[in-house]
Every structure is written in structure tokens, then in C-alpha cells.
Design an enzyme around this catalytic site. Structure first.
Site, PDB file in Angstrom:
ATOM      1  N   GLU A 108       0.858  -1.188   0.000  1.00 24.75           N
ATOM      2  CA  GLU A 108       0.000   0.000   0.000  1.00 24.75           C
ATOM      3  C   GLU A 108       0.893   1.237   0.000  1.00 24.75           C
ATOM      4  O   GLU A 108       1.775   1.380   0.848  1.00 24.75           O
ATOM      5  CB  GLU A 108      -0.913  -0.022   1.236  1.00 24.75           C
ATOM      6  CG  GLU A 108      -1.844   1.169   1.277  1.00 24.75           C
ATOM      7  CD  GLU A 108      -3.158   0.904   2.001  1.00 24.75           C
ATOM      8  OE1 GLU A 108      -3.435  -0.262   2.331  1.00 24.75           O
ATOM      9  OE2 GLU A 108      -3.904   1.873   2.226  1.00 24.75           O
ATOM     10  N   ASN A 151      -3.158  -1.748   7.610  1.00 24.26           N
ATOM     11  CA  ASN A 151      -4.483  -2.273   7.243  1.00 24.26           C
ATOM     12  C   ASN A 151      -4.294  -3.785   7.244  1.00 24.26           C
ATOM     13  O   ASN A 151      -4.100  -4.420   6.220  1.00 24.26           O
ATOM     14  CB  ASN A 151      -4.919  -1.768   5.864  1.00 24.26           C
ATOM     15  CG  ASN A 151      -5.224  -0.275   5.903  1.00 24.26           C
ATOM     16  OD1 ASN A 151      -5.671   0.251   6.915  1.00 24.26           O
ATOM     17  ND2 ASN A 151      -4.963   0.415   4.801  1.00 24.26           N
ATOM     18  N   GLU A 232     -10.492   4.262   8.924  1.00 22.67           N
ATOM     19  CA  GLU A 232     -10.588   3.900   7.500  1.00 22.67           C
ATOM     20  C   GLU A 232     -11.047   2.457   7.316  1.00 22.67           C
ATOM     21  O   GLU A 232     -10.492   1.704   6.515  1.00 22.67           O
ATOM     22  CB  GLU A 232      -9.238   4.148   6.804  1.00 22.67           C
ATOM     23  CG  GLU A 232      -8.799   5.602   6.893  1.00 22.67           C
ATOM     24  CD  GLU A 232      -7.510   5.920   6.167  1.00 22.67           C
ATOM     25  OE1 GLU A 232      -6.687   5.003   5.979  1.00 22.67           O
ATOM     26  OE2 GLU A 232      -7.326   7.094   5.796  1.00 22.67           O
ATOM     27  N   ARG A 282     -11.686  17.123  10.606  1.00 26.27           N
ATOM     28  CA  ARG A 282     -10.888  15.906  10.763  1.00 26.27           C
ATOM     29  C   ARG A 282      -9.603  16.164  11.545  1.00 26.27           C
ATOM     30  O   ARG A 282      -9.118  15.293  12.262  1.00 26.27           O
ATOM     31  CB  ARG A 282     -10.564  15.354   9.371  1.00 26.27           C
ATOM     32  CG  ARG A 282      -9.532  14.270   9.382  1.00 26.27           C
ATOM     33  CD  ARG A 282      -9.459  13.611   8.035  1.00 26.27           C
ATOM     34  NE  ARG A 282      -8.230  12.853   7.896  1.00 26.27           N
ATOM     35  CZ  ARG A 282      -7.853  12.262   6.772  1.00 26.27           C
ATOM     36  NH1 ARG A 282      -8.620  12.346   5.690  1.00 26.27           N
ATOM     37  NH2 ARG A 282      -6.734  11.588   6.705  1.00 26.27           N
ATOM     38  N   ASP A 311      -2.912  14.214   7.189  1.00 25.17           N
ATOM     39  CA  ASP A 311      -2.410  12.959   6.620  1.00 25.17           C
ATOM     40  C   ASP A 311      -1.256  13.231   5.650  1.00 25.17           C
ATOM     41  O   ASP A 311      -1.456  13.142   4.435  1.00 25.17           O
ATOM     42  CB  ASP A 311      -3.556  12.244   5.893  1.00 25.17           C
ATOM     43  CG  ASP A 311      -3.200  10.819   5.503  1.00 25.17           C
ATOM     44  OD1 ASP A 311      -2.123  10.345   5.918  1.00 25.17           O
ATOM     45  OD2 ASP A 311      -3.999  10.188   4.788  1.00 25.17           O
ATOM     46  N   GLU A 339       3.789   9.399  -0.631  1.00 21.28           N
ATOM     47  CA  GLU A 339       2.396   9.258  -1.069  1.00 21.28           C
ATOM     48  C   GLU A 339       1.811  10.550  -1.641  1.00 21.28           C
ATOM     49  O   GLU A 339       1.273  10.561  -2.742  1.00 21.28           O
ATOM     50  CB  GLU A 339       1.550   8.769   0.114  1.00 21.28           C
ATOM     51  CG  GLU A 339       0.076   8.714  -0.208  1.00 21.28           C
ATOM     52  CD  GLU A 339      -0.771   8.270   0.974  1.00 21.28           C
ATOM     53  OE1 GLU A 339      -0.210   7.956   2.036  1.00 21.28           O
ATOM     54  OE2 GLU A 339      -2.003   8.240   0.812  1.00 21.28           O
ATOM     55  N   GLU A 457       6.004  21.984  -3.031  1.00 25.63           N
ATOM     56  CA  GLU A 457       4.935  22.721  -2.336  1.00 25.63           C
ATOM     57  C   GLU A 457       4.433  23.871  -3.208  1.00 25.63           C
ATOM     58  O   GLU A 457       3.227  24.116  -3.295  1.00 25.63           O
ATOM     59  CB  GLU A 457       5.494  23.263  -1.016  1.00 25.63           C
ATOM     60  CG  GLU A 457       4.487  24.078  -0.219  1.00 25.63           C
ATOM     61  CD  GLU A 457       5.105  24.678   1.043  1.00 25.63           C
ATOM     62  OE1 GLU A 457       6.325  24.961   1.050  1.00 25.63           O
ATOM     63  OE2 GLU A 457       4.365  24.870   2.018  1.00 25.63           O
TER      64      GLU A 457
HETATM   65  C1  GCV Z   1      -2.290   2.321   5.359  1.00 28.78           C
HETATM   66  C2  GCV Z   1      -3.572   7.311   4.309  1.00 28.78           C
HETATM   67  C3  GCV Z   1      -3.209   6.410   3.158  1.00 28.78           C
HETATM   68  C4  GCV Z   1      -3.610   4.975   3.426  1.00 28.78           C
HETATM   69  C5  GCV Z   1      -2.989   4.534   4.743  1.00 28.78           C
HETATM   70  C6  GCV Z   1      -3.466   5.469   5.826  1.00 28.78           C
HETATM   71  C7  GCV Z   1      -2.845   5.159   7.172  1.00 28.78           C
HETATM   72  O1  GCV Z   1      -4.946   7.485   4.375  1.00 28.78           O
HETATM   73  O2  GCV Z   1      -3.783   6.901   1.997  1.00 28.78           O
HETATM   74  O3  GCV Z   1      -3.169   4.201   2.363  1.00 28.78           O
HETATM   75  O4  GCV Z   1      -3.329   3.208   5.040  1.00 28.78           O
HETATM   76  O5  GCV Z   1      -3.106   6.793   5.507  1.00 28.78           O
HETATM   77  O6  GCV Z   1      -1.882   5.837   7.507  1.00 28.78           O
HETATM   78  O7  GCV Z   1      -3.310   4.270   7.851  1.00 28.78           O
END
Ligand code: GCV
Length: 630
Positions: A108, A151, A232, A282, A311, A339, A457
């Protein structure tokens, strides 16, 4: 030749006295030994039994190993070592890596190829790469690694899988890196063993105790668990009306007799928030969920807090939760995998960003209380704490997807060891170790890396607006509208009049009230809120004049055009290194930077057109909205 495994002569004739402090003392009792914290080391040039020697003494075996890597690094960077006398101590006890690897071999948010641990639902037969990774992590002072996605797949707890994980642990052990597992709270039920996963049910506690005992029989130095719950879609204690502390402690109590720890993530939030309610936010979730539980977590629980309250956006303030836990261990979670910052297809060196979070002074009780000291447990004298970095390396030869991205993993390790190091010194080390010491190469790469975050940025999310990307899709392309009017809560609140989230205490969501009073005083008044975070904290008209003298809208246009030009400049800078860097890496990075320059134009035009459509105010320099003005 010396009759001791601690005293060795290298092929070049150098003599090394290597071991723990007590081993070194036995061989060279005349040496006055320093005091060392766990995992610390001492490097000293000395005469031993008549030989010019290097002493590498560790507080423990791991420290001695770190000392070897440190000496090798100095030699590789051509530093003078003939009179060395260096004592190095880690800033914090826990320095962990998280890998978000799935059992099928995908990762992921991984951009460096398939998993080095898993393939097709099992642990890989060939773990050569995993062994190299353990060595790499040890060279940075990393002492723990969570090998699977937060996850989490409950199948990691099947007995046949635990014996497979043992193979990874065996490979990591010589490098002093403890293996840990991301745990699904619902595992006792999901695996069909119990009809509940209520953390306060004695049957559940007993299940975890037995499972943990089984793991330690196979892996005696097992590190513990990383846990994502009630987030999530992950199962959590809320299913049974229990608290996050109840959930964390059920793991902690099973691990405690074995010396294991739980990194329990503070990333708990509702992703079905009602966007119509202007008080919803959030950003408030982590503090709201965890601050009231302060003091209720066992002493082997560490609350793992993302650097910012949303995030891993391109710019966020430090999470107020760092200042909100006085009786609970903490760790900062930093995202090495890019990410929201270009997914390793664009250059973005994150150490300067992490430094801003780590150095941020929370002013608790009006005292100097930087985030780095809080997470290391130094402010409230906690038994443990530290750093967790989401790395997500893969099978790609460069580990992360391009040859410059490793600077981020290197930088994470160095900051976890010593957050007082400057971004400049870290990148200088990395570049010399990776590309040699040609001054032109070192200067150019350092300069590119050090500017890359601000460049990114500039064209993806200026003024604290967040990364204006496709948040419901790939987290990569420009798509600011995707953040609005949905439950995910990454709202920008851009309309025809203005832009930004009002998080003030006076008129907004009240998020600013989660900070200590001295920090509130900086962020609450528009007059003192720094431009770089303005839209994170305030909703303002496009015509609002920033401290820098520009209006918000003009700043948006200028930063996007400047960012796109700067991205093109990175490609030009790199070109000057042709012939100074090996051809393979030269072409790989040239291609990446040329692509980045094109992407920056796509970002520039998408965001500028979007914001112009919203506000109707043309660019003073005539680049956006000219037709409307004519
Ligand atoms: C592992 C963000 C990412 C998810 C990740 C989540 C987390 O939302 O997009 O992929 O999940 O963070 O840190 O748990």
C-alpha cells in the site's frame, strides 16, 4: 592473531578492538571508558598492545555494530579518523520502520516494486533482499521493523504464518533489528477462534496472551505490534463501546512479560464526516480521541502520531497531540514513501519538512518543549518513545523507485538517531556516500534535494492549503475539487469569495484550541499566523494581503509559475552532472526530472485555472484569466 575475537587485524593492517564496553575493558583496561546509553557507541583511536588501533565499543552488541557502520561511513566520506574520539548516543530508544506490505506481495502506497517479504500469500522463499534491508536499516541505527500493512491481514496470526515470519526474524536478528507485526484487533474473531474481539472480554485477553506466547516461542526477540484501529474501515474497540486505551492495553499486557511494545496509532478518525457542518474538522480527531485517555495506557504502549493532524500533506502544522499527552509514551510517524509528495516519480527531499515538525516548540507551560523532545519522552520523563517511519521499500534495485529517493530513508534514520542534525549535514553525508566526493556533484545534488520540498509545495499546495491532489483516487494528480464536499474531511473550503479552513477558536472549528496557549497565540490571530500555514488555519478572501505583501490569489499564481520554473531548473541542474555521475543513474534521473518539469506545468495550469474559475480574479502578470480581462 591476537587470541581474542574482539581484537582483529584488517587486510590493510589496521587493528580494531571491537565489542561491548565490558569486552573492551577486559582487553584494554587502561582505557577510560565513557558512559553509554542503550545502543550507543564510542569510536576512539588508541594504542593497544603497541599497535595503532581503532576502538569500537558499544553499550551493547547493537551499539558495537552501529559503531562499525559509523566508522565505515566516516572513512567512506574521507573524514579524518586518526585522532577520533566520538561518543554517540541515540536521541530516543525506539527507532522503527513500518512497511505497509500486503501478504500478496503488493505494498500500500509503495512505489519501489513488490514486497521484499511476501509473495502470493506467503513469506518469500528467497529472503536475500530482506537480509540486505536489515543491514541497510542497521547502518542507520534503526532497531525495529513492522513488516506488514497496518491495514492488517489477520492471517499473519495463523500458526503456520508465524513460523514463516520467524524466517524473516532470523535474517534480521544479526543486524539488531527486531521484527514486529501490524495487528488487526479483530483477529480472534476473524480467524474463527472466538465469537468476539471485545478487548475487555477475558477470553479475548487470554487469546492474545496465548498468541503472543506462541510468537515469542518462535521469535524470542519479537518487537511487538503496530495497531491501526477504528480508522478507514479497520475494526476497533468502538464496536464494543470500548476505548482506544482498552484496545491498546489488551495487546500491551500480552506483550509485557516478553519485553514487547505496542505502537498504537493515533490516526483514528471518522471518514464519513458531514462536510456541510462548518464545525466539523478531521484535524481535531487525534487529539479528541486520545487526549482524554492520557494516563490510561500501559507503560509499554506508545501512541504513534503522524507529524501533522491530517495525513502527510505537503505542509501541515505539527499535530497538537504531541503536546496533549503528558502521562503516555509517544512516537512521531513520518512518511518516507512519498504518497502525497510525488510518489517517487518526482524529487521531494522530506528532511527539511520533518525538521520543521521535530523542531516545532509546543511551549507547554511556556517552556521550551520541541516535538522531538516530547516524542523521545524527555519532557515528561517517559520510559520510552521515539520515531516510526513508513518506508515501503520494494524489490526495485533502488529500493524506493529512483536513485535520489533513498535520501529520505537515510534522512529518517539519521533524524531518528539525532534530530538535532541539520538537513544540510544529512544530505551532505548521503550524497557523499552515494555518489562520491566530487565537489560539483555533492554541491549540485545537495542543492537540488534541499530545495525540492519547497518546489513541490509551490506547485502542489502553497499557503498550507494541503496537497491539492486527487484525494479520493491516486493521491498524485492535481484535482482540488476531489477534496471538497465528501466525508474524508480534507476540505479546502474554496468558494467564489475565499479559501481555507477556519480552524480558529473564535469563529471556526476550534482546532487551534488544542494547542498550548502560547501556540494558540501564534495561529489564532491573522496578524501572527505565518503565511505558509494561513489556509490551514483561516478562511480568507482571495484579496487578503499576506505578510509578504501579496494577495492570496496572486501568491497562488506566482507560486505555481515559480514552482514550475523551479522544477524545470532541477532538470537543468542535473544536466550539469553529465560525465560526473555514472551513465545509468544520470539517464534515470534525467528522465525523472524532465517528466517532473512537465508534470509541474500540468499542476500549474490545472490549479491556476481552477482557482481563477472560482474567484474570477485575473493574474496581475497576465498569465491567468487574460481573456476574461480583455
Ligand atoms: C495504510 C492514508 C493512506 C492509506 C494509509 C493510511 C494510514 O490514508 O492513503 O493508504 O493506510 O493513511 O496511515 O493508515
Amino acid at each position: 592473531m591476537f587470541g581474542s575475537r574482539n581484537l582483529v587485524e584488517s587486510e590493510s593492517g589496521s587493528v580494531f578492538l571491537l565489542g561491548t564496553l565490558s569486552e573492551v575493558h577486559k582487553i584494554a583496561p587502561v582505557l577510560k571508558l565513557p558512559r553509554l546509553a542503550r545502543d550507543g557507541y564510542w569510536l576512539r583511536a588508541a594504542k593497544i598492545r603497541g599497535y595503532d588501533s581503532f576502538v569500537i565499543a558499544g553499550a551493547n552488541d547493537r551499539g558495537a555494530l552501529y559503531g562499525v557502520f559509523a566508522l565505515l561511513s566516516k572513512i567512506a566520506r574521507e573524514q579524518e579518523v586518526s585522532h577520533i574520539d566520538d561518543v554517540e548516543q541515540p536521541y530516543a530508544p525506539l527507532r522503527w520502520i513500518n512497511q505497509w506490505d500486503n501478504l500478496d506481495g503488493s505494498i500500500e502506497r509503495g512505489y519501489g516494486g513488490r514486497s521484499i517479504f511476501f509473495a502470493g500469500g506467503t513469506v518469500r522463499d528467497d529472503l536475500t533482499r530482506a537480509g540486505q534491508y536489515a543491514r541497510l536499516l542497521a547502518s542507520l541505527g534503526i532497531n525495529g521493523c513492522t513488516i506488514n500493512n497496518v491495514n492488517a491481514d489477520p492471517r499473519v496470526f495463523r500458526s503456520d504464518f508465524i513460523s514463516q515470519i520467524k524466517r524473516i526474524a532470523d535474517i534480521f536478528r544479526p543486524w539488531g533489528v527486531r521484527i514486529s507485526i501490524a495487528a488487526d484487533l479483530s483477529a480472534p474473531k476473524a480467524l474463527g477462534d472466538l465469537d468476539t474481539f471485545d478487548p475487555l472480554d477475558p477470553k479475548v485477553a487470554e487469546w492474545w496472551k496465548k498468541k503472543v506466547d506462541e510468537i515469542y516461542r518462535e521469535i524470542p526477540d519479537f518487537g511487538g505490534f503496530t495497531v491501526k484501529a477504528d480508522s478507514e474501515g479497520q475494526p476497533g474497540p468502538s464496536t464494543y463501546g470500548r476505548t482506544q486505551a482498552d484496545a491498546a492495553n489488551v495487546f500491551a499486557r500480552a506483550l509485557k512479560p516478553h519485553g514487547g511494545v505496542v505502537f498504537y496509532r493515533a490516526f483514528v478518525y471518522n471518514h464519513h464526516l458531514d462536510w456541510r457542518n462548518l464545525k466539523n474538522d478531521r484535524a481535531k480527531a487525534a487529539y479528541d480521541n486520545f487526549h482524554p485517555l492520557d494516563g490510561q495506557f500501559d507503560d509499554n504502549v506508545i501512541i504513534q502520531i503522524k507529524n501533522g493532524p491530517i495525513d502527510f500533506q505537503v505542509r501541515e502544522p505539527a499535530s497538537p497531540l504531541f503536546a496533549g499527552l503528558h502521562h503516555t509514551n509517544e512516537a512521531i510517524e513520518l512518511q518516507i514513501t512519498q504518497e502525497y509528495t510525488g510518489q517517487q516519480r518526482q524529487l521531494c527531499f522530506l528532511v527539511p519538512m520533518w525538521k520543521e515538525a521535530l523542531d516545532f516548540d509546543m511551549r507547554i507551560d511556556n517552556q521550551q518543549t520541541p516535538v522531538k523532545a516530547l516524542v523521545a519522552g524527555r519532557v515528561f520523563h517517559r520510559p520510552t518513545g521515539g520515531f516510526a517511519g513508513v518506508a515501503n521499500v520494494g524489490m526495485d534495485p533502488s529500493w524506493l523507485g529512483n536513485s535520489l529517493a533513498m535520501a529520505n530513508l537515510y534522512g529518517f534514520g539519521r533524524l531518528a538517531w539525532n534530530p538535532d542534525l541539520s538537513a544540510k549535514s544529512i544530505i551532505e553525508e548521503w550524497t557523499r556516500l552515494t555518489f562520491g566526493d566530487d565537489p560539483q556533484v555533492v554541491h549540485t545534488i545537495d542543492d537540488m534535494q534541499l530545495h525540492s520540498w519547497h518546489i513541490y509545495e509551490n506547485y502542489t499546495g502553497p499557503l498550507g492549503a494541503g496537497t491539492l491532489t486527487n484525494i479520493t483516487g491516486n493521491h498524485y494528480d492535481p484535482a482540488p475539487e476531489s477534496a471538497e464536499r465528501n466525508g474524508w474531511g480534507q476540505w479546502i473550503r474554496a468558494d467564489h469569495e475565499g479559501i481555507g479552513m477556519d480552524r480558529t477558536i473564535a469563529t471556526g472549528t476550534g482546532f487551534i484550541g488544542q494547542y498550548p496557549p502560547a501556540v494558540q497565540k501564534i495561529y489564532e490571530p491573522l496578524s501572527s499566523c505565518p503565511d505558509k500555514l494561513l489556509l490551514f488555519f483561516h478562511h480568507v478572501p482571495y484579496t487578503y494581503v499576506l505578510h509578504c505583501g501579496k494577495t492570496v490569489i496572486q501568491y497562488f499564481y506566482d507560486s505555481h509559475y515559480e514552482g514550475a520554473e523551479q522544477a524545470a531548473g532541477l532538470a537543468e541542474q542535473w544536466k550539469t552532472l553529465q560525465g560526473h555521475v555514472d551513465e545509468a543513474r544520470f539517464s534515470e534521473i534525467s528522465a525523472m526530472l524532465e517528466y517532473q518539469a512537465r508534470e509541474a506545468i500540468v499542476w500549474r495550469d490545472t490549479i491556476c485555472n481552477w482557482i481563477y474559475q472560482l474567484c474570477g480574479i485575473a493574474d496581475q502578470k497576465g498569465r491567468v484569466g487574460m481573456q476574461a480581462r480583455q
